[in-house]
Design a protein around this motif. Structure first.
Motif, PDB file in Angstrom:
ATOM      1  N   UNK A  86      26.631  14.235  28.638  1.00  0.00           N
ATOM      2  CA  UNK A  86      27.135  15.522  27.405  1.00  0.00           C
ATOM      3  C   UNK A  86      25.560  16.306  28.056  1.00  0.00           C
ATOM      4  N   UNK A  87      25.787  18.211  27.390  1.00  0.00           N
ATOM      5  CA  UNK A  87      25.287  18.722  27.931  1.00  0.00           C
ATOM      6  C   UNK A  87      25.398  19.255  29.688  1.00  0.00           C
ATOM      7  N   UNK A  88      26.402  19.090  30.524  1.00  0.00           N
ATOM      8  CA  UNK A  88      26.473  19.554  31.401  1.00  0.00           C
ATOM      9  C   UNK A  88      27.922  20.270  31.587  1.00  0.00           C
ATOM     10  N   UNK A  89      28.098  20.724  30.313  1.00  0.00           N
ATOM     11  CA  UNK A  89      29.812  21.070  31.222  1.00  0.00           C
ATOM     12  C   UNK A  89      30.003  22.320  30.158  1.00  0.00           C
ATOM     13  N   UNK A  90      28.494  23.166  29.934  1.00  0.00           N
ATOM     14  CA  UNK A  90      28.028  24.720  29.826  1.00  0.00           C
ATOM     15  C   UNK A  90      27.724  25.402  30.262  1.00  0.00           C
ATOM     16  N   UNK A  91      27.974  26.177  30.622  1.00  0.00           N
ATOM     17  CA  UNK A  91      26.741  27.340  31.735  1.00  0.00           C
ATOM     18  C   UNK A  91      25.691  27.520  30.706  1.00  0.00           C
ATOM     19  N   UNK A  92      24.022  26.797  31.351  1.00  0.00           N
ATOM     20  CA  UNK A  92      23.062  27.202  31.302  1.00  0.00           C
ATOM     21  C   UNK A  92      23.034  28.619  30.160  1.00  0.00           C
ATOM     22  N   UNK A  93      23.459  29.933  30.690  1.00  0.00           N
ATOM     23  CA  UNK A  93      23.282  31.254  30.361  1.00  0.00           C
ATOM     24  C   UNK A  93      23.621  30.825  29.232  1.00  0.00           C
ATOM     25  N   UNK A  94      24.764  31.226  29.535  1.00  0.00           N
ATOM     26  CA  UNK A  94      26.290  31.376  28.355  1.00  0.00           C
ATOM     27  C   UNK A  94      25.829  30.910  27.098  1.00  0.00           C
ATOM     28  N   UNK A  95      25.400  29.591  27.531  1.00  0.00           N
ATOM     29  CA  UNK A  95      25.002  29.096  26.259  1.00  0.00           C
ATOM     30  C   UNK A  95      23.704  29.848  25.086  1.00  0.00           C
ATOM     31  N   UNK A  96      22.900  30.501  25.604  1.00  0.00           N
ATOM     32  CA  UNK A  96      21.809  30.406  25.607  1.00  0.00           C
ATOM     33  C   UNK A  96      21.926  32.649  24.893  1.00  0.00           C
ATOM     34  N   UNK A  97      23.074  33.348  25.281  1.00  0.00           N
ATOM     35  CA  UNK A  97      23.170  34.632  24.869  1.00  0.00           C
ATOM     36  C   UNK A  97      23.115  34.493  23.566  1.00  0.00           C
ATOM     37  N   UNK A  98      21.948  35.084  23.422  1.00  0.00           N
ATOM     38  CA  UNK A  98      22.289  36.352  21.471  1.00  0.00           C
ATOM     39  C   UNK A  98      21.044  35.124  21.233  1.00  0.00           C
ATOM     40  N   UNK A  99      19.893  34.363  22.106  1.00  0.00           N
ATOM     41  CA  UNK A  99      18.985  33.836  21.538  1.00  0.00           C
ATOM     42  C   UNK A  99      17.958  33.762  22.091  1.00  0.00           C
ATOM     43  N   UNK A 100      17.996  33.336  23.714  1.00  0.00           N
ATOM     44  CA  UNK A 100      16.435  33.420  25.024  1.00  0.00           C
ATOM     45  C   UNK A 100      16.956  33.816  25.786  1.00  0.00           C
ATOM     46  N   UNK A 101      18.933  34.124  25.449  1.00  0.00           N
ATOM     47  CA  UNK A 101      19.492  35.693  26.904  1.00  0.00           C
ATOM     48  C   UNK A 101      20.193  36.716  26.646  1.00  0.00           C
ATOM     49  N   UNK A 102      19.471  37.883  27.430  1.00  0.00           N
ATOM     50  CA  UNK A 102      20.127  38.797  26.986  1.00  0.00           C
ATOM     51  C   UNK A 102      21.480  39.011  28.431  1.00  0.00           C
ATOM     52  N   UNK A 103      22.225  39.671  27.877  1.00  0.00           N
ATOM     53  CA  UNK A 103      23.806  40.247  28.646  1.00  0.00           C
ATOM     54  C   UNK A 103      22.766  40.875  29.875  1.00  0.00           C
ATOM     55  N   UNK A 104      23.967  41.249  31.223  1.00  0.00           N
ATOM     56  CA  UNK A 104      23.136  41.584  32.180  1.00  0.00           C
ATOM     57  C   UNK A 104      23.589  43.136  32.306  1.00  0.00           C
ATOM     58  N   UNK A 105      24.959  43.308  31.081  1.00  0.00           N
ATOM     59  CA  UNK A 105      25.387  44.575  31.105  1.00  0.00           C
ATOM     60  C   UNK A 105      25.436  45.129  29.796  1.00  0.00           C
ATOM     61  N   UNK A 106      25.490  46.425  29.217  1.00  0.00           N
ATOM     62  CA  UNK A 106      24.996  47.015  28.802  1.00  0.00           C
ATOM     63  C   UNK A 106      25.646  48.255  28.259  1.00  0.00           C
ATOM     64  N   UNK A 107      26.496  47.936  26.700  1.00  0.00           N
ATOM     65  CA  UNK A 107      28.039  50.065  27.243  1.00  0.00           C
ATOM     66  C   UNK A 107      28.428  49.456  26.168  1.00  0.00           C
ATOM     67  N   UNK A 108      29.278  50.425  25.093  1.00  0.00           N
ATOM     68  CA  UNK A 108      30.162  50.370  24.472  1.00  0.00           C
ATOM     69  C   UNK A 108      31.411  50.877  24.691  1.00  0.00           C
ATOM     70  N   UNK A 109      32.584  49.971  24.250  1.00  0.00           N
ATOM     71  CA  UNK A 109      33.370  50.516  23.851  1.00  0.00           C
ATOM     72  C   UNK A 109      34.757  50.425  23.672  1.00  0.00           C
ATOM     73  N   UNK A 110      35.364  50.847  23.667  1.00  0.00           N
ATOM     74  CA  UNK A 110      37.015  50.216  23.155  1.00  0.00           C
ATOM     75  C   UNK A 110      37.137  48.699  23.574  1.00  0.00           C
ATOM     76  N   UNK A 111      38.042  47.825  22.010  1.00  0.00           N
ATOM     77  CA  UNK A 111      38.629  46.364  22.739  1.00  0.00           C
ATOM     78  C   UNK A 111      39.348  46.604  23.889  1.00  0.00           C
ATOM     79  N   UNK A 112      40.624  48.049  23.956  1.00  0.00           N
ATOM     80  CA  UNK A 112      41.070  47.507  24.945  1.00  0.00           C
ATOM     81  C   UNK A 112      40.740  47.961  26.619  1.00  0.00           C
ATOM     82  N   UNK A 113      39.446  49.261  26.221  1.00  0.00           N
ATOM     83  CA  UNK A 113      38.517  48.801  27.485  1.00  0.00           C
ATOM     84  C   UNK A 113      38.369  48.097  28.163  1.00  0.00           C
TER      85      UNK A 113
END
Length: 218
Positions: free
Chosen positions: A1-28
């Motif tokens: 266990x613990x090897x089946x998820x991307x280490x960065x996506x696993x920590x988004x919002x806690x210890x990892x930030x997004x590398x893309x920043x934008x504000x847009x409608x859901x359809x975009x």
């Protein structure tokens, strides 16, 4: 266990930030996601094409993209931006023109910034590119991993793990080998883990390189 998820996506919002920043409608969202992927791919291909040995220049650690109302800003974090500017100052302008044409933007709506990474080999992507260049030159994989761990040790990181999979040293049977120095707690969400996967095309097949670095907890 613990090897089946991307280490960065696993920590988004806690210890990892997004590398893309934008504000847009859901359809975009799909359109912007595809555009960001094309930007990153184009930048990496350009540097790989014009700098034959990218590891000597520190490579590209990561690329941040900020989309504003009338501006798209691309921040390229590289190990040695001064050398990149000296060698390819005109090429950077050509890369910008190519990105403008690809995205359908005017020149005033695109900004490309080169940022310096304080400790290049602490970036997993730069480290993985360095390991790949050594393997392509047929340096034994154990020596390569040992040298890479020494380079990271000078940066003060608390832990480093390197894994190489494939036909190591040209052997008939593919296998997985890894080396670790210090702690790399992959199941701790608060752990500041940086991760990269990078394939290396050698004369005896493709080798998969994975690197993790641990910089403490939040």
């Amino acid at each position: 266990m613990g090897r089946k998820i991307h280490p960065l996506g696993f920590r988004l919002g806690v210890g990892q930030k997004h590398y893309s920043h934008r504000f847009a409608q859901t359809k975009d969202y799909p359109k912007f996601l595809e555009g960001d992927r094309k930007i990153r791919t184009s930048v990496e291909k350009y540097i790989e094409k014009h700098l034959k040995d990218a590891s000597n220049y520190g490579g590209v650690g990561h690329i941040e993209i900020q989309r504003k109302t009338d501006l798209v800003q691309i921040d390229i974090h590289t190990g040695f931006p001064d050398l990149l500017i000296e060698e390819q100052s005109l090429g950077i302008s050509q890369m910008k023109i190519g990105l403008e044409n690809m995205l359908g933007l005017e020149s005033r709506k695109l900004r490309v910034i080169l940022s310096s990474v304080t400790q290049p080999y602490a970036e997993p992507k730069i480290l993985a590119e360095h390991v790949a260049s050594q393997l392509k030159n047929r340096v034994p994989f154990r020596r390569t991993m040992k040298k890479a761990i020494e380079l990271v040790g000078r940066t003060g990181d608390r832990g480093i793990k390197i894994q190489i999979a494939g036909r190591l040293n040209g052997s008939e049977m593919a296998r997985v080998e890894w080396a670790r120095e210090g702690r790399v707690p992959l199941q701790t969400i608060r752990a500041r883990i940086s991760y990269c996967y990078h394939p290396a095309q050698t004369i005896y097949g493709v080798l998969g390189i994975k690197t993790w670095t641990f910089r403490g907890t939040e």
